[in-house]
Design a protein around this motif. Structure first.
Motif, mmCIF file in Angstrom:
data_model
loop_
_atom_site.group_PDB
_atom_site.id
_atom_site.type_symbol
_atom_site.label_atom_id
_atom_site.label_comp_id
_atom_site.label_asym_id
_atom_site.label_seq_id
_atom_site.Cartn_x
_atom_site.Cartn_y
_atom_site.Cartn_z
ATOM 1 N N PHE A 29 14.760 -51.763 -10.699
ATOM 2 C CA PHE A 29 14.925 -52.875 -12.028
ATOM 3 C C PHE A 29 14.273 -53.819 -12.313
ATOM 4 N N ALA A 30 13.305 -54.034 -11.600
ATOM 5 C CA ALA A 30 12.164 -55.216 -12.373
ATOM 6 C C ALA A 30 11.389 -54.194 -13.120
ATOM 7 N N GLY A 31 11.262 -52.817 -12.923
ATOM 8 C CA GLY A 31 10.224 -52.596 -13.721
ATOM 9 C C GLY A 31 10.970 -52.822 -15.508
ATOM 10 N N LEU A 32 12.490 -52.091 -15.213
ATOM 11 C CA LEU A 32 13.318 -52.389 -16.208
ATOM 12 C C LEU A 32 13.182 -53.385 -16.949
ATOM 13 N N THR A 33 13.764 -54.683 -16.833
ATOM 14 C CA THR A 33 13.335 -55.909 -16.919
ATOM 15 C C THR A 33 11.928 -56.286 -17.563
ATOM 16 N N ALA A 34 11.160 -56.096 -16.757
ATOM 17 C CA ALA A 34 9.551 -56.102 -17.537
ATOM 18 C C ALA A 34 9.507 -55.542 -17.938
ATOM 19 N N ALA A 35 9.906 -54.215 -18.659
ATOM 20 C CA ALA A 35 9.852 -53.365 -19.948
ATOM 21 C C ALA A 35 10.195 -54.129 -20.908
ATOM 22 N N SER A 36 11.470 -53.659 -20.896
ATOM 23 C CA SER A 36 12.664 -54.400 -21.294
ATOM 24 C C SER A 36 12.229 -56.157 -22.304
ATOM 25 N N ALA A 37 11.420 -56.450 -21.563
ATOM 26 C CA ALA A 37 11.436 -57.905 -22.123
ATOM 27 C C ALA A 37 10.357 -57.813 -22.751
ATOM 28 N N LEU A 38 8.960 -56.687 -22.257
ATOM 29 C CA LEU A 38 7.948 -57.339 -23.371
ATOM 30 C C LEU A 38 8.938 -56.192 -24.498
ATOM 31 N N ALA A 39 9.085 -55.403 -24.554
ATOM 32 C CA ALA A 39 9.524 -54.178 -25.669
ATOM 33 C C ALA A 39 10.610 -55.513 -26.365
ATOM 34 N N VAL A 40 10.925 -56.939 -26.603
ATOM 35 C CA VAL A 40 11.634 -57.613 -27.018
ATOM 36 C C VAL A 40 10.274 -58.554 -27.457
ATOM 37 N N VAL A 41 9.374 -58.944 -26.870
ATOM 38 C CA VAL A 41 8.516 -59.649 -27.665
ATOM 39 C C VAL A 41 7.819 -58.850 -28.520
ATOM 40 N N LEU A 42 7.313 -57.171 -28.647
ATOM 41 C CA LEU A 42 6.239 -56.445 -29.403
ATOM 42 C C LEU A 42 7.554 -55.832 -30.482
ATOM 43 N N SER A 50 17.663 -57.181 -30.130
ATOM 44 C CA SER A 50 18.822 -57.841 -28.942
ATOM 45 C C SER A 50 18.852 -56.018 -27.751
ATOM 46 N N VAL A 51 18.514 -54.745 -28.365
ATOM 47 C CA VAL A 51 19.057 -54.082 -27.347
ATOM 48 C C VAL A 51 17.973 -54.380 -26.581
ATOM 49 N N ALA A 52 16.995 -54.230 -26.769
ATOM 50 C CA ALA A 52 16.007 -54.286 -25.223
ATOM 51 C C ALA A 52 16.873 -55.907 -24.240
ATOM 52 N N LEU A 53 16.700 -56.645 -25.007
ATOM 53 C CA LEU A 53 17.392 -57.611 -24.594
ATOM 54 C C LEU A 53 18.555 -57.494 -23.614
ATOM 55 N N MET A 54 19.296 -56.882 -24.027
ATOM 56 C CA MET A 54 20.399 -56.362 -22.760
ATOM 57 C C MET A 54 20.309 -55.560 -21.633
ATOM 58 N N PRO B 125 26.115 -44.706 -28.659
ATOM 59 C CA PRO B 125 26.949 -43.569 -28.120
ATOM 60 C C PRO B 125 26.733 -43.973 -26.381
ATOM 61 N N TYR B 126 25.376 -43.248 -25.902
ATOM 62 C CA TYR B 126 25.810 -44.345 -24.668
ATOM 63 C C TYR B 126 25.535 -45.535 -24.276
ATOM 64 N N ILE B 127 25.358 -45.923 -24.991
ATOM 65 C CA ILE B 127 25.440 -47.607 -24.137
ATOM 66 C C ILE B 127 26.925 -47.566 -24.445
ATOM 67 N N ALA B 128 28.028 -47.209 -25.502
ATOM 68 C CA ALA B 128 29.491 -47.233 -25.384
ATOM 69 C C ALA B 128 29.988 -46.141 -24.099
ATOM 70 N N PHE B 129 29.192 -45.541 -24.061
ATOM 71 C CA PHE B 129 29.682 -44.422 -23.105
ATOM 72 C C PHE B 129 29.730 -45.098 -21.261
ATOM 73 N N ALA B 130 28.511 -45.073 -20.859
ATOM 74 C CA ALA B 130 27.626 -45.255 -19.432
ATOM 75 C C ALA B 130 28.965 -46.770 -18.929
ATOM 76 N N PRO B 131 28.354 -47.726 -19.757
ATOM 77 C CA PRO B 131 29.588 -49.067 -18.785
ATOM 78 C C PRO B 131 30.494 -48.865 -18.585
#
Lengths: 288, 470
Positions: A29-42, A50-54, B125-131
Motif C-alpha cells: 500500500f505504501a508503494g502504491l501510494t508513493a507511486a501514484s503520488a509521483l504520477a500525479v506530479v509528473l 485525478s485517476v492517479a490521485l484516486m 471498466p476495471y475501476i468500475a468493477f473492482a469496487p
C-alpha cells in the motif's frame, strides 16, 4: 550509525516482530501510494492526474485499514474519492476547451511547488529523525517496559496489549501514577534505556490526553472491532463545540453555493432588465 | 465539559463494539470444528488455504453468477411485461443465454476509438468493477457465514466502496472522447453526488435505532421474527426504507434513473464506444452492484438472514448454547439455510428493481435532480430528525433476541410496551400493504390470462423450418 541505517534498522526490527502478511500489505500500500503520488506530479493530463490521485487515496485508505481504523478508511473513500474527486472530474468536463485538458506549469510554479515540497520533506525528516520522536514511533516494540509487555500485565491500570492502541488505561492518569510508573520502569532491569525512557514518558503523556475523549475507557479486547460508539460519543460529547462549528462552516458554504447558483440579472443593460424581471418571477416561483 | 447523556445511550456507548452473537462457548469456531470433522489440522496456514479456497470458489462464483443470472432474469422479466417470450433458445428456458452472450463478448475485437485516451479507456471498466467486487466482503450471508464479522463500519464501507464505482463510469465516458459518452458521464456524476446524500441519511436513520453499523450485528438484532426487523422498528425507518430503495436505484443507474446510458437520447451513454470484454465488465459491475445494494437493504432493513418467524435465530441460539457443547452440524445447517434466505431476499429486491425498470418511463435529468434535492433530501433529513426524537422518548429493543429477551413473550418486553405496540402495528400495516399488492398482481395475472389470451399459442417465430422446440 547514520540516520538512514537507523531507519532501516528500525524497519527491520518492526518487520521481524509483526505478522508477515501485514508487513507485505503495508509495503504494497505504501508503494502504491508513493507511486501514484509521483504520477500525479509528473502527469500533464488532468484526468490522468485525478485517476492517479484516486489510487493514492485508495492506498492511504488501505494503510488506515491496516491500522484497524476502518472508519477513517471509509471516510477517506467517501469524502475524497466519492466526493472531491468526482467533483474535480466534473469540473474538468464542464470547463475544458480542448479534448484532453492539459496542465502545463510555468517555471515559477515548478520552483514554488518544489520549494514547498522540499520544506515539507525537511520538516518531516527533522521530526522523524529526532531521537525521542523516532523512538516513540516504535514505542510498541521498544519503549514499553518489560513488566508491561509480559502477557498484558496490569500495572496501575495501564496495560500493554497488541492492537491499535498499544497502551490502554481504565482511567485518566494522575501525575502521581505517572511518576510511579516511570519509577517502576526505571527499576526494571530488562528495560531498554536511553531515549526510550523519554519515549515511554511521552507515551504516558499522550495516553492521558487521548483517554480524555471517552467517558469510560474500556480495556481493549483484541477480538473487538474499532470502537465506533466511543468515536460517536467523543464527537457529540466532549468535542461537541468544534463539531458544531464545523457544521456551521459547511452551512455557510452551502448558502454561498446556493447564492452563486441562483439566476441573477446582468446589471445596466435593457436586456438585463427584462431578464431581471424574468428571473424575479422565476425566483418567486422557486421560493414559493 | 462532558455532555450528560440519557441512561440508555451511555449504556450503549460503553458497550465494547464487538459482534453481539449469542454467547455460548465464546471460543467456538465453526471453521475449526469443520476442520476437525474433516480430519485436517487447523493451523494458520490451513486456515489461510481454506480462506483462499472459499474466496476462489464461492466468492468469485457468486460474483460471477449474479450478473449471469441477473441478465437472464432481466430479459425474462422484461419479456413478461412486454408480452414476449424472452430468451428461450439456449438451454432450458434460455438459461444459458447469458453464457452464450459472454462467449460472444469474449471473442469480439476489443476496440478503442482512435481519438480516445487509450490508457484511461482501458482501465475504466476495471475501476468500475473492482469496487463492487470488494463490497461483497461486508455482506452477512449467515450467522457465521460472513467474510469479516468484525467490520465495524459495514454499511458505511459498502457506501464508500460503491462510490468508487462511479469514478470508473465517469472515466469510461470521458476517455471515449465521444460527446454522447461525455453526456452520460456528466449525468452519472450529477446523479451519484446528489443521491449519495439521501442514501447515506436513510442508512443513518436505520443505524440510529440499532446502535451499530456492523451488518453482522444488525442481522443478529433482527433475529426474533418479523416484528423485530429494523424496517418495523419505528415509522421513520419504514419510510427511510423507501427512500433508500429509490436512492439506490439512482446510485445504481437503474431505470427510471438510467440517464447515464439512456439509449433513446445518448446512443448507449457512457459505454457507447465499448465492445467485447470491457463492455462485459461494465455490465457485470451494474448487476453485481444491484446484488450488493439489495444485500445492504436486506441486512439493514429486512432482517438479513432471518426468516419471518425467527426460526433461524432461535435454532442458532439453541445450537450454540447447547449444554453438551456447540452443535456443529446444526450450526452448519442453520448457516446454509440463512444463506439461502439471504440470497432469496436479495433476489426478490432485484426482481422489484427490474419490475420498476420495465414499468416506469425515464424522467429528464432536471426532474431526477429535482426529485433528489427538493423531495428526497428534505424527506430524509426529516426522517433522521424524527427517528432521533423517537429514539430519545421511545427507544426500541436493540438487544439480541433469544439471548437478551424473548420476542414472543409479552413479559420480556416489560417497560417497552410502546415499542412492542409500534412494531406489531407497523408489521400488520406492512403485511397488509404487501397482501394488497400481491392480491392486485394476482388478480391482474389471473384476469389478464382469462380475458385476453396472450402467449397461449405458438408465435410465428416458433414455427420456423428446422426448429422443433415449442
Amino acid at each position: 550509525m547514520t540516520p538512514a541505517v537507523a531507519i532501516l534498522g528500525r524497519g527491520a526490527v518492526a518487520a521481524a516482530q509483526s505478522p508477515p502478511a501485514e508487513v507485505v500489505l503495508f509495503y504494497a500500500f505504501a508503494g502504491l501510494t508513493a507511486a501514484s503520488a509521483l504520477a500525479v506530479v509528473l502527469s500533464r493530463n488532468v484526468l490522468r492526474m485525478s485517476v492517479a490521485l484516486m489510487f493514492a487515496l485508495g492506498g492511504v485508505a488501505g494503510l488506515f485499514v491496516l491500522l484497524q481504523a476502518e472508519f477513517l478508511a471509509a471516510v477517506q473513500l467517501v469524502v475524497y474519492v466519492g466526493g472531491t474527486l468526482i467533483l474535480i472530474v466534473f469540473g474538468v468536463m464542464l470547463t475544458s476547451k480542448s479534448p484532453f485538458s492539459r496542465l502545463d506549469p510555468t517555471g515559477g510554479e515548478v520552483a514554488l511547488a518544489g520549494g514547498l515540497a522540499a520544506v515539507l520533506l525537511a520538516t518531516l525528516a527533522v521530526a522523524l529523525l529526532r531521537p525521542d520522536q523516532r523512538a516513540s514511533a516504535a514505542l510498541a516494540a521498544a519503549a514499553a517496559p518489560a513488566f508491561l509487555r509480559d502477557g498484558g500485565d496490569v500495572a496501575d491500570g495501564v496495560r500493554y496489549e497488541p492492537g491499535p492502541q498499544r497502551l490502554t488505561t481504565d482511567r485518566r492518569l494522575v501525575p502521581e501514577a505517572k511518576a510511579q510508573l516511570l519509577a517502576r520502569a526505571a527499576s526494571d532491569g530488562r528495560r531498554p534505556a536511553g531515549p526510550d525512557r523519554r519515549a515511554f514518558a511521552a507515551a504516558l503523556d499522550g495516553l492521558s490526553v487521548a483517554s480524555r475523549g471517552l467517558p469510560v475507557k474500556q480495556p481493549m479486547d483484541p477480538n473487538a472491532a474499532y470502537p465506533m460508539a466511543g468515536l460517536g460519543v467523543a464527537l457529540l460529547g466532549d468535542y461537541l463545540l468544534p463539531f458544531e462549528l464545523a457544521s456551521v462552516l459547511l452551512l455557510a458554504v452551502m448558502i454561498g453555493a446556493a447564492f452563486l447558483a441562483k439566476a441573477r440579472p446582468k446589471d445596466g443593460t435593457a436586456a438585463g432588465k427584462t431578464s431581471a424581471a424574468a428571473s424575479d418571477t422565476l425566483r418567486a416561483r422557486q421560493w414559493s | 465539559m462532558a455532555f450528560p447523556l440519557p441512561a440508555h445511550l451511555t449504556a450503549l456507548a460503553v458497550t465494547p463494539a464487538g459482534v453481539a452473537v449469542p454467547t455460548g462457548d465464546p471460543s467456538f469456531s465453526l471453521r475449526a470444528w469443520l476442520f476437525g470433522q474433516l480430519g485436517l489440522p487447523y493451523t494458520p496456514l490451513t486456515d489461510l488455504a481454506a480462506s483462499l479456497l472459499v474466496i476462489g470458489t464461492f466468492f468469485i462464483g457468486l460474483a460471477g453468477m449474479v450478473p449471469v443470472l441477473g441478465i437472464w432474469a432481466e430479459r425474462k422479466v422484461s419479456a413478461r411485461i412486454q408480452s414476449r417470450r424472452g430468451p428461450n433458445r439456449v438451454g432450458p428456458a434460455g438459461l444459458l443465454q447469458s453464457i452464450a452472450d459472454g462467449i460472444k463478448l469474449l471473442t469480439k475485437e476489443d476496440l478503442a476509438p482512435a481519438a480516445a485516451d487509450r490508457l484511461l479507456f482501458r482501465i475504466a471498466p476495471y475501476i468500475a468493477f473492482a469496487p463492487v467486487f470488494a463490497a461483497f466482503v461486508a455482506l452477512p450471508f449467515g450467522p457465521q457465514a460472513t467474510f469479516e464479522p468484525r467490520l465495524a463500519v459495514g454499511a458505511f464501507y459498502v457506501l464508500a466502496v460503491l462510490s468508487v464505482e462511479a469514478i470508473g463510469v465517469i472515466l469510461a465516458g470521458w476517455a471515449s472522447n465521444n460527446k454522447w459518452s461525455v453526456y452520460g458521464a456528466m449525468r452519472e456524476a450529477c446523479q451519484i453526488v446528489s443521491y449519495e446524500i439521501p442514501l447515506g441519511l436513510s442508512i443513518v436513520t436505520a443505524v440510529l435505532c440499532a446502535g451499530t453499523l456492523n451488518l453482522v450485528e444488525l442481522s443478529h438484532q433482527q433475529a426474533g421474527g418479523l416484528h423485530t426487523w429494523l424496517v418495523f422498528r419505528n415509522p421513520f425507518v419504514l419510510v427511510a426504507f423507501g427512500v433508500f430503495f429509490v436512492a439506490s436505484l439512482a446510485s445504481n443507474k437503474r431505470a427510471p434513473f438510467d440517464l447515464p446510458e439512456s439509449e433513446s437520447e445518448l446512443v448507449a451513454g457512457y459505454h457507447t464506444e465499448y465492445s467485447g470484454l470491457r463492455f462485459g465488465f461494465l455490465f457485470f459491475a451494474e448487476y453485481a452492484a444491484m446484488f450488493v445494494v439489495g444485500g445492504v437493504q436486506t441486512a439493514l432493513f429486512l432482517g438479513g438472514w432471518n426468516d419471518p418467524f425467527g426460526g433461524i435465530g432461535y435454532l442458532h441460539h439453541r445450537f450454540l448454547t447447547d449444554p453438551a457443547g456447540p452443535n456443529g452440524w446444526g450450526l452448519l445447517a442453520v448457516n446454509l439455510l440463512g444463506t439461502a434466505v439471504f440470497v432469496v431476499k436479495c433476489a426478490a429486491l432485484i426482481g422489484l428493481q427490474m419490475w420498476v425498470r420495465w414499468t416506469l418511463p425515464r424522467p429528464r435529468i432536471d426532474q431526477v435532480l429535482y426529485a433528489c434535492v427538493k423531495v428526497l433530501l428534505p424527506l430524509s433529513c426529516g426522517l433522521l430528525l424524527g427517528a432521533a426524537v423517537w429514539q430519545l422518548f421511545l427507544p426500541g429493543r436493540a438487544d439480541v433476541p433469544w439471548r437478551d429477551y424473548h420476542p414472543y413473550d409479552r413479559a420480556s418486553w416489560a417497560g417497552e410496551t410502546g415499542a412492542l405496540v409500534t412494531q406489531l402495528g407497523l408489521t400488520a400495516a406492512g403485511l397488509g400493504v404487501a397482501g394488497l399488492v400481491a392480491g392486485w398482481v394476482g388478480y391482474a395475472y389471473a384476469s389478464g390470462g382469462r380475458t385476453k389470451p396472450r402467449l397461449s399459442e405458438a408465435a410465428p417465430i416458433d414455427v420456423q423450418p428446422g426448429l422443433t422446440t415449442a
